[in-house]
Design a protein around this motif. Structure first.
Motif, short mmCIF file in Angstrom:
data_model
loop_
_atom_site.label_atom_id
_atom_site.label_comp_id
_atom_site.label_asym_id
_atom_site.label_seq_id
_atom_site.Cartn_x
_atom_site.Cartn_y
_atom_site.Cartn_z
N HIS A 196 0.84 -1.20 0.00
CA HIS A 196 0.00 0.00 0.00
C HIS A 196 0.88 1.25 0.00
CE1 HIS A 196 -3.10 2.84 1.33
NE2 HIS A 196 -4.01 1.89 1.11
N ARG A 197 0.44 2.28 -0.71
CA ARG A 197 1.23 3.51 -0.81
C ARG A 197 1.51 4.12 0.57
NH1 ARG A 197 2.26 5.96 -5.61
NH2 ARG A 197 0.99 5.37 -7.43
N PHE A 198 0.52 4.05 1.48
CA PHE A 198 0.65 4.76 2.76
C PHE A 198 0.66 3.85 3.97
CE2 PHE A 198 -2.15 7.14 -0.20
CZ PHE A 198 -1.23 8.08 -0.63
N GLU A 199 0.06 2.66 3.87
CA GLU A 199 -0.19 1.88 5.08
C GLU A 199 0.57 0.55 5.14
OE1 GLU A 199 -4.41 1.57 5.59
OE2 GLU A 199 -4.62 3.71 5.98
N ALA A 200 1.48 0.32 4.20
CA ALA A 200 2.26 -0.92 4.25
C ALA A 200 3.15 -0.93 5.48
CB ALA A 200 3.10 -1.05 2.98
N ALA A 201 3.23 -2.08 6.13
CA ALA A 201 4.11 -2.21 7.30
C ALA A 201 5.57 -2.16 6.89
CB ALA A 201 3.80 -3.52 8.02
N GLN A 202 5.86 -2.59 5.67
CA GLN A 202 7.23 -2.51 5.16
C GLN A 202 7.19 -2.39 3.65
OE1 GLN A 202 8.32 -6.52 6.73
NE2 GLN A 202 8.94 -6.95 4.64
N ASN A 203 8.11 -1.63 3.08
CA ASN A 203 8.27 -1.47 1.65
C ASN A 203 9.75 -1.33 1.33
OD1 ASN A 203 5.95 -1.66 0.04
ND2 ASN A 203 5.24 0.39 0.60
N PRO A 204 10.31 -2.11 0.44
CA PRO A 204 9.62 -3.13 -0.36
C PRO A 204 9.36 -4.39 0.45
CG PRO A 204 11.95 -3.12 -0.88
CD PRO A 204 11.73 -1.96 0.06
N ILE A 205 8.52 -5.26 -0.11
CA ILE A 205 8.22 -6.55 0.52
C ILE A 205 9.04 -7.61 -0.20
CG2 ILE A 205 6.42 -8.24 0.98
CD1 ILE A 205 4.40 -5.87 0.81
N TYR A 213 2.66 -15.08 -1.45
CA TYR A 213 2.40 -13.78 -2.09
C TYR A 213 1.18 -13.07 -1.47
CZ TYR A 213 1.00 -10.51 -5.80
OH TYR A 213 0.62 -9.40 -6.51
N ALA A 214 0.02 -13.70 -1.52
CA ALA A 214 -1.21 -13.04 -1.06
C ALA A 214 -1.14 -12.74 0.43
CB ALA A 214 -2.42 -13.92 -1.37
N LEU A 215 -0.61 -13.68 1.22
CA LEU A 215 -0.54 -13.50 2.67
C LEU A 215 0.41 -12.35 3.04
CD1 LEU A 215 -1.44 -14.53 5.44
CD2 LEU A 215 0.53 -16.08 5.41
N GLN A 216 1.59 -12.32 2.41
CA GLN A 216 2.55 -11.26 2.73
C GLN A 216 2.03 -9.88 2.31
OE1 GLN A 216 6.43 -13.51 1.37
NE2 GLN A 216 7.02 -11.70 2.58
N LEU A 217 1.34 -9.84 1.16
CA LEU A 217 0.79 -8.55 0.72
C LEU A 217 -0.26 -8.06 1.72
CD1 LEU A 217 0.35 -8.55 -3.17
CD2 LEU A 217 1.67 -6.97 -1.77
N GLN A 218 -1.05 -9.00 2.24
CA GLN A 218 -2.10 -8.59 3.17
C GLN A 218 -1.51 -8.19 4.53
OE1 GLN A 218 -5.28 -11.46 2.30
NE2 GLN A 218 -6.62 -10.24 3.58
N GLU A 219 -0.58 -8.99 5.03
CA GLU A 219 -0.03 -8.74 6.37
C GLU A 219 1.00 -7.61 6.38
OE1 GLU A 219 1.42 -12.46 7.81
OE2 GLU A 219 -0.58 -13.20 8.36
#
Length: 700
Positions: A196-205, A213-219
């Protein structure tokens, strides 16, 4: 075998196209890998599509396809071998190209291909590697994307340009936990993506493997990557938020799809506006909220719009008041515009707007909307007059004249989707009767399959006139649908006419209606050719429609072969044919009817339906004439009464005498008088059997 994950990370994709883009991307990847033998028979593909990514997860993908034994066709024996059986230069060159030499000549197989003997070489073809196969699949997937509009952008090297739907910034290709070294759009594959542009817990993943893939993107990324999962989550939140207010959100599948394509992690919030705006027709407010702001208006138990609406936000702040307040401030000017348009439009009558339609072009070969409404009004008058109702004729003429007047209002200028609807509101404001007002709104109906018919008889007449004018006008200038192209929706207009004639209680014959419509056009064209083309076009639509309802092609063909002009009767005729076809006598009578028709077609002389009893010599022809004398009046009486099933069932009594006639009577007798009389007997039989339908079409 390991599972595969491919992701293309891009800037925000066009929301109305996102779902199709995601499906196309994953399907093409899967199909191309399958064609190369790189996936198992029971492999499954899962598509992911969010505003900034297209991805596919495929189970059981091989690192390398299995080698295949193939028989490579080389050339005819006469070309490849000389008289002594040695390889010719042509064969030597071909073998060298395949990595073989003349030492394999004795191992070549000979097979006859239907024309000559041909040489074949047994080869083992190496299976594709995943690197090469996936590169091919990705290139094909990108090439086949149904992109609505391509943009050109520059790569980071400052020199190269690429064409794609949006600038691409990342590529992931994981086979299990291994990166597959592929490239596209100036990008090289890695195991990293962005959340997410603003709410990702970490970037990059950094993705652990294809399956995470789906689980890490969500968490870690605060993104729900699956389109359907995100859509379901939005629907759940909408229902939950509305239920707390004892309201319900408006149902709009297209809006739900579009909002799903705009957010990565949905958060539904409740907004509201001033109640004074509810004085504006709710269709206007609903449309401006949906079309301009992508909000979900809230309705009460009676389906009436309230001053509350739902916002699907892409962020989840601890205090949402700023988000809600911002959206409320944004929607207020939109509602104010709608209120202003509504108030300004009501200062002029619909009738006073009619002259303005003369300035609106309908079609350069058919004139203005003003000329068009004059034709529609004339057709409506003719239709109502044919129904024998002069009061209806006057109302239909008036409604037709006013039906397009709202096209030149400010509200419809801003929101074309409201044409007809606003006309009804303005007509009611002026004090016109509901018959006129609802006819103005309903004359566009039915607009699609399953749509409701106009609510009153005036609306039915005007809707019929409007669709007839469109069809006749467009056909008269050569604007017929071709293939899949139908820019003027003429197929839809034809189906609308059929719906009105079938279910609307307008019991007028089709050819009469078409001729009435033709009579109001005064430019030069071949009236007879247009009439014939229109009839064929409408009956083609009707045939397809009836087959879709479950009637067999034979049953439909048998009824429509007679081109029955009273469309409302066709369902009854079909039901009668269906019942007749179930009779034991039906196959024999249908075959006999076909034989009779063929005999009559071959006759070179004029055949009269007048049987001379004195010329009936054979017992079989006397029996048939006697049976006809009994059956024909009964069948005719039932037909005139509209009992088509009863009319056809009486024909069952003809089976035995008809069979006996063809077994024992020579129609083409040497005596001209006998021959003419027997042909008259068959013509009478043919006419009696084919009043409801052409029964020969039921013959196997």
């Amino acid at each position: 075998m390991s599972n595969l994950l491919v992701e293309l990370f891009v800037e925000e994709l066009p929301p109305k196209a996102l779902h199709k883009l995601g499906q196309a991307f994953s399907t093409t990847l899967f199909d191309t890998l399958k064609a190369q033998g790189l996936i198992a028979a029971d492999s499954v593909v899962t598509a992911y599509a969010s505003p900034r990514r297209l991805a596919a997860h495929i189970t059981q993908v091989a690192a390398k396809a299995v080698d295949k034994a193939v028989a490579q066709k080389l050339m005819p024996v006469s070309v490849g071998l000389d008289a002594d059986g040695n390889a010719t230069p042509a064969l030597q060159k071909k073998l060298a190209a395949l990595g073989a030499d003349v030492s394999v000549v004795n191992q070549l197989k000979r097979e006859h291909d239907g024309k000559t003997d041909v040489l074949f070489l047994d080869l083992t073809v190496a299976g594709a590697t995943l690197t090469n196969g996936l590169q091919k699949a990705l290139d094909e997937a990108i090439a086949k994307l149904p992109i609505p509009k391509v943009m050109t952008y520059q790569l980071q090297d400052g020199w190269s340009n690429v064409n794609f739907v949006r600038p691409a910034h990342g590529l992931v290709a994981l086979h299990g936990n291994e990166v597959i070294p592929i490239n596209t759009l100036g990008l090289s594959a890695s195991n990293q993506t962005l959340g997410h542009r603003f709410e990702a817990a970490q970037n990059p993943i950094v993705l652990r493997d294809a399956d995470s893939y789906a689980l890490q993107l969500q968490e870690d990324g605060a993104v729900i990557p699956g389109f359907n999962e995100r859509k379901a989550e939005i629907a759940r939140q909408l229902e939950r938020a509305a239920a707390k207010l004892d309201l319900r959100p408006i149902e709009d599948e297209a809006l739900l799809d579009e909002v799903t394509a705009l957010v990565e992690r949905p958060n539904v919030l409740v907004g509201q506006f001033e109640e004074e705006f509810l004085a504006v027709p709710q269709e206007c407010l609903i449309l401006t909220m949906k079309a301009n702001q992508k909000y979900f208006p809230l309705l009460d138990a009676q389906g009436k719009l309230t001053n509350k609406f739902l916002i699907v936000s892409n962020i989840t702040p601890a205090n949402p008041s700023a988000v809600i307040g911002g959206n409320e401030r944004v929607v207020r000017p939109r509602l104010s515009d709608a209120k202003f348009f509504f108030e300004q439009d009501r200062k002029k009558t619909l009738e006073s707007r009619i002259p303005g339609l003369a300035k609106v072009v309908y079609h350069n070969k058919l004139g203005s909307q003003g000329e068009r409404i004059a034709r529609v009004s004339a057709i409506a008058n003719l239709v109502a007059t044919a129904l024998g109702d002069q009061a209806l004729a006057a109302q239909a003429s008036q409604a037709a004249q006013l039906a397009k007047a709202d096209l030149v209002t400010d509200m419809v200028g801003e929101f074309p989707e409201l044409q007809g609807i606003m006309g009804r509101y303005y007509a009611q404001h002026e004090g016109l009767s509901d018959d006129i007002a609802y006819a103005i709104e309903d004359h566009y109906r039915p607009r699609f399959a399953g749509d409701e018919l106009p609510r009153n008889r005036v609306g039915l007449v005007v809707a019929l006139a409007d669709k007839l004018e469109t069809l006749v006008g467009m056909f008269s200038i050569g604007e017929k649908p071709t293939g899949e192209k139908d820019p003027f929706a003429l197929r839809r207009h034809a189906i609308g006419i059929l719906r009105i004639l079938t279910d609307g209680g307008i019991n007028l014959e089709l050819d009469t209606l078409l001729q009435q419509a033709l009579s109001v056009f005064h430019h030069a064209f071949d009236h007879a050719a247009v009439l014939q083309a229109l009839e064929e076009f409408i009956f083609d639509r009707l045939a397809g429609n009836l087959r879709d309802q479950g009637y067999s092609a034979q049953e439909v063909d048998s009824v429509l072969a007679l081109k029955p002009q009273l469309i409302a009767d066709i369902q009854q005729r079909l039901a009668a044919v269906h019942a007749f076809a179930a009779l034991n006598e039906a196959p024999s009578l249908a075959a006999a009817n076909k034989r009779v028709g063929n005999i009559l077609k071959k006759s070179e002389s004029t055949i009269e339906q007048h049987i001379n009893p004195a010329l009936l010599q054979e017992d079989a022809e006397k029996a048939l004439a006697q049976a006809l004398a009994q059956v024909q009046p009964q069948a005719q009486q039932a037909f005139v009464a509209g009992d088509y099933t009863g009319s056809l069932k009486t024909l069952a009594a003809l089976k035995v005498p008809v069979d006996a006639f063809f077994d024992g009577v020579m129609v083409n007798a040497d005596d001209p008088a006998l021959k003419a009389n027997r042909l008259s007997l068959l013509a009478t039989l043919h006419q009696a059997m084919n009043q409801v339908a052409d029964l020969s079409r039921l013959a196997a």
